[in-house]
Design a protein around this motif. Sequence first.
Motif, PDB file in Angstrom:
ATOM      1  N   THR A 147       0.841  -1.193   0.000  1.00 34.97           N
ATOM      2  CA  THR A 147       0.000   0.000   0.000  1.00 34.97           C
ATOM      3  C   THR A 147       0.877   1.244   0.000  1.00 34.97           C
ATOM      4  OG1 THR A 147      -1.593  -1.180   1.364  1.00 34.97           O
ATOM      5  CG2 THR A 147      -1.832   1.219   1.257  1.00 34.97           C
ATOM      6  N   MET A 148       0.506   2.214  -0.833  1.00 38.48           N
ATOM      7  CA  MET A 148       1.183   3.514  -0.844  1.00 38.48           C
ATOM      8  C   MET A 148       0.108   4.564  -0.633  1.00 38.48           C
ATOM      9  SD  MET A 148       3.371   2.376  -4.133  1.00 38.48           S
ATOM     10  CE  MET A 148       1.990   1.354  -4.617  1.00 38.48           C
ATOM     11  N   GLY A 149       0.074   5.137   0.569  1.00 34.76           N
ATOM     12  CA  GLY A 149      -1.050   5.994   0.912  1.00 34.76           C
ATOM     13  C   GLY A 149      -0.674   7.455   1.060  1.00 34.76           C
ATOM     14  N   GLU A 150      -1.645   8.293   0.806  1.00 37.82           N
ATOM     15  CA  GLU A 150      -1.413   9.737   0.945  1.00 37.82           C
ATOM     16  C   GLU A 150      -1.305  10.104   2.425  1.00 37.82           C
ATOM     17  OE1 GLU A 150      -3.801  12.308  -1.408  1.00 37.82           O
ATOM     18  OE2 GLU A 150      -3.125  14.108  -0.374  1.00 37.82           O
ATOM     19  N   VAL A 151      -0.344  10.930   2.737  1.00 41.31           N
ATOM     20  CA  VAL A 151      -0.167  11.459   4.094  1.00 41.31           C
ATOM     21  C   VAL A 151      -0.556  12.936   4.072  1.00 41.31           C
ATOM     22  CG1 VAL A 151       1.523  11.966   5.902  1.00 41.31           C
ATOM     23  CG2 VAL A 151       1.663   9.819   4.627  1.00 41.31           C
ATOM     24  N   LEU A 152      -1.410  13.310   4.984  1.00 40.22           N
ATOM     25  CA  LEU A 152      -1.860  14.699   5.002  1.00 40.22           C
ATOM     26  C   LEU A 152      -0.733  15.610   5.495  1.00 40.22           C
ATOM     27  CD1 LEU A 152      -5.460  14.309   6.481  1.00 40.22           C
ATOM     28  CD2 LEU A 152      -4.779  14.526   4.076  1.00 40.22           C
ATOM     29  N   PRO A 153      -0.497  16.713   4.785  1.00 36.17           N
ATOM     30  CA  PRO A 153       0.509  17.669   5.280  1.00 36.17           C
ATOM     31  C   PRO A 153      -0.014  18.366   6.535  1.00 36.17           C
ATOM     32  CG  PRO A 153      -0.066  18.055   2.961  1.00 36.17           C
ATOM     33  CD  PRO A 153      -1.092  17.134   3.519  1.00 36.17           C
ATOM     34  N   ARG A 154       0.777  18.318   7.592  1.00 33.19           N
ATOM     35  CA  ARG A 154       0.371  18.951   8.849  1.00 33.19           C
ATOM     36  C   ARG A 154       1.495  19.864   9.323  1.00 33.19           C
ATOM     37  NH1 ARG A 154      -1.244  13.630   9.430  1.00 33.19           N
ATOM     38  NH2 ARG A 154      -3.498  13.361   9.640  1.00 33.19           N
ATOM     39  N   TYR A 155       1.132  21.005   9.838  1.00 37.19           N
ATOM     40  CA  TYR A 155       2.126  21.980  10.308  1.00 37.19           C
ATOM     41  C   TYR A 155       3.050  21.349  11.347  1.00 37.19           C
ATOM     42  CZ  TYR A 155       4.104  26.177  12.415  1.00 37.19           C
ATOM     43  OH  TYR A 155       4.977  27.121  12.904  1.00 37.19           O
ATOM     44  N   GLU A 156       2.475  20.544  12.243  1.00 40.52           N
ATOM     45  CA  GLU A 156       3.263  20.025  13.367  1.00 40.52           C
ATOM     46  C   GLU A 156       4.306  18.985  12.936  1.00 40.52           C
ATOM     47  OE1 GLU A 156       0.030  20.056  13.007  1.00 40.52           O
ATOM     48  OE2 GLU A 156      -0.920  18.136  13.495  1.00 40.52           O
ATOM     49  N   ASN A 157       4.145  18.403  11.784  1.00 36.42           N
ATOM     50  CA  ASN A 157       5.194  17.514  11.270  1.00 36.42           C
ATOM     51  C   ASN A 157       6.258  18.386  10.606  1.00 36.42           C
ATOM     52  OD1 ASN A 157       3.933  15.230  12.194  1.00 36.42           O
ATOM     53  ND2 ASN A 157       2.961  14.750  10.232  1.00 36.42           N
ATOM     54  N   HIS A 158       7.436  18.405  11.158  1.00 34.46           N
ATOM     55  CA  HIS A 158       8.399  19.413  10.712  1.00 34.46           C
ATOM     56  C   HIS A 158       9.842  18.958  10.957  1.00 34.46           C
ATOM     57  CE1 HIS A 158       8.364  20.186  15.049  1.00 34.46           C
ATOM     58  NE2 HIS A 158       9.531  20.779  14.882  1.00 34.46           N
ATOM     59  N   VAL A 159      10.752  19.723  10.399  1.00 34.19           N
ATOM     60  CA  VAL A 159      12.179  19.574  10.725  1.00 34.19           C
ATOM     61  C   VAL A 159      12.686  20.908  11.255  1.00 34.19           C
ATOM     62  CG1 VAL A 159      12.608  17.771   9.018  1.00 34.19           C
ATOM     63  CG2 VAL A 159      12.917  20.163   8.360  1.00 34.19           C
ATOM     64  N   ARG A 160      13.667  20.826  12.138  1.00 35.93           N
ATOM     65  CA  ARG A 160      14.328  22.029  12.635  1.00 35.93           C
ATOM     66  C   ARG A 160      15.792  21.682  12.887  1.00 35.93           C
ATOM     67  NH1 ARG A 160      11.212  20.145  17.153  1.00 35.93           N
ATOM     68  NH2 ARG A 160      12.561  19.534  18.884  1.00 35.93           N
ATOM     69  N   ILE A 161      16.599  22.686  13.087  1.00 36.60           N
ATOM     70  CA  ILE A 161      18.014  22.437  13.344  1.00 36.60           C
ATOM     71  C   ILE A 161      18.187  21.989  14.793  1.00 36.60           C
ATOM     72  CG2 ILE A 161      20.300  23.499  13.498  1.00 36.60           C
ATOM     73  CD1 ILE A 161      19.286  23.063  10.621  1.00 36.60           C
TER      74      ILE A 161
END
Lengths: 523, 197
Positions: A381-395
């Motif tokens: 299965t290859m499913g769509e992941v909803l873009p969410r502000y809280e999922n992020h990268v930072r230094i």
Amino acid sequence: MTNMNTDYDVLIIGSGASGGTVASVLAKKGIRCLMLDAGPAVDFQRDRGFKRVCDLPYRGFGKPGRFPNVTQANEFNGNVWADEKKNPYTYDPSDPYNWVRVRLVGGKSLFWGRASLRLSNYEFRCKDHDGYGENWPIRYEDLAPYYDRAERIFRVSGQKAGLPQLPDGVFIEDDSPDSESVRRFNAAARRRGIPTTKERRATGELASSVNLLLPDALATGNLQIVSDAVVREISTDPNTGLANGAYFIDRRSRHDYHVKARVVVLGASCLESTRILLNSGLANSSGVLGHYLFDEFYVKDVVVAVVPEARGGNPPRGLMGGGGYVPRFRNLKTREKNFIRGYALGFGGGGTPDARYFPVYGEALEKQLADVEGAGFTFTTMGEVLPRYENHVRIDKNVSDAWGIPALHVQAKYTDNEFEMAKDSMHVCEELCREAGFEVVGKHWQMVPPGESIHELGTCRMGNDPKTSVLNAYNQSHDIKNLFVVDGSAFVSGGSQNPTLTISALAMRAAEYMAEKMRTREI
Amino acid sequence: MKRRTAIRSILTLPAAMALPVRMPAQASAPAPAVSNETPDTPTVGADTHAATVVRTFNPDQFAALGKLSSILIPSLPDTPGAPDAKAAEFLDFLIGQSPTDRATLYKEGLDRLNQEARKRTGKPFAELTAEQAAPILSPLRDPWTYEPPKDPFARFLLAAKEDILKAIQNSREYIRVVSRRRRSAGGMGIYWYPIND
């Protein structure tokens, strides 16, 4: 620090599908480009060769603990992945993230799975469709001509299917006959109103930037490639605030360099480009740089089945083999499930199910494995992941890589929308298998950790509003007009389609826009 | 200088410089022929010509692992099993290189095999027959689930089953025998050397 004494028109950071596409377009227009890549160039004659697994020191298990976050690594290919000790990143142990990287000229295009699928207006206009998230600042129609060109470059094979959620392309027509087991599965899906199609894949012995994009650019004389160049940050002109080059470090000697250019293009891969921007302190007036990280979730072997007629260890000719693709079919016309968006399925027949599915041992296990040899039919299965502000990268200021460059902290997790989608995909596969007359021997809906699909997207998203996006509709920084980001970080949403073809099409469109703006001296 | 670099640099030298000059021992004796070809010196694998020094497991644990391996994947008349592939010896090496949690799972699992065997028969696991071992190995007859079982002993048995099978199928002996029947069993793959490291 050494200043490279030549000024270039365009500095391109990264040499994979996105950087390679930009270089290919610009160099042919007479624009002088310098490309930096953090890794060495591959010599295919020298760097690889055939070996037997029994001749490897760890019998194919690989050195234990070498790649804790790269499940794709094995003892054959262990030397192609970025070393996780030299290139660290951090995450909360309760939310693991598998950041899979290749640091070689050509990047991940050297080893990608080659699935070449177009996005549709179900993705580009996703908010219009179901009210969630943001629309892209472009429509499918804006990108379609570039998809046409990218498919020709990557020599994509496929079969036209006439599906609005998976637009047809310029294919090398795949008219190969399906095996009997694939025909049976397709028929079962058709009876349920679920579409199937042939896989759409780049063809050729190698389908990489290094053989399809860079050679033409190099042949113009307008492209120079510096390998082993680990970029630390983008430099700016203190008077104008515009980008004027980049600082980089030689991977082997740690020698510091600076290079100047009129335009800077980041195509270093989704999270590396964002890391460079964050370390540079640039292009973030919106405050969303690093945010809206997503990918496609994978449920590997969501269902494993056996085709009964293939049992016995010697399947009849024409019964097994081949595979196909089920494009998204959920939530297209109406909201039909307890999740929004949808998922795709990849399927194939002819393998042997793993021993773990059979709760026996000893001679019984050996007989069981011999019986199902070549009789397996599996799904991913290859499913769509909803873009969410809280999922992020930072230094992460406490961790640096082997070159002293601050590392990323990744914060990403899936939530109920993805979980419900994964469960639904398992039920659908199971039902279709039973309808096709296959025996299900294993099923589950647990996704691999975020990142493992190697389809990381977002963190530097496009948009019309500079307050909520980093880039405009042409991958150009809202804040710094001569700075472009052309890899998967620009995505606003991802759908369930593999992203490389879209990355290349977007990069091509951005490069043409860039060239025109350079011609008119607007940048 | 790395081996490959050394070979390359030798190849770029004139043959007379690269190869040691042989002086005739006596003027009257004919000089032996000197080959100008680069030699391809055959070597053999250590695992087929030497015994593993067991370093990870204690003697009781190692004996239990040997027995477990031969019960899970026995040698069949036409297919090598665990003893032929020296699976237990290989796992002693592999687990010794593995992260601590993996090594602990194995050591505690092997100890549990011996405890259960002694409790039921008064003998260590290595001295049981397959029939006597069957009740101890009952977790291997539970249906597969994606999430590993909570019981560490059950997790150990499932891990061992997977590892032993792979250690056998990727062994020199298995490939030698089975590739005669099936070309796909040759275990051949494209190996990537370290790239300009």
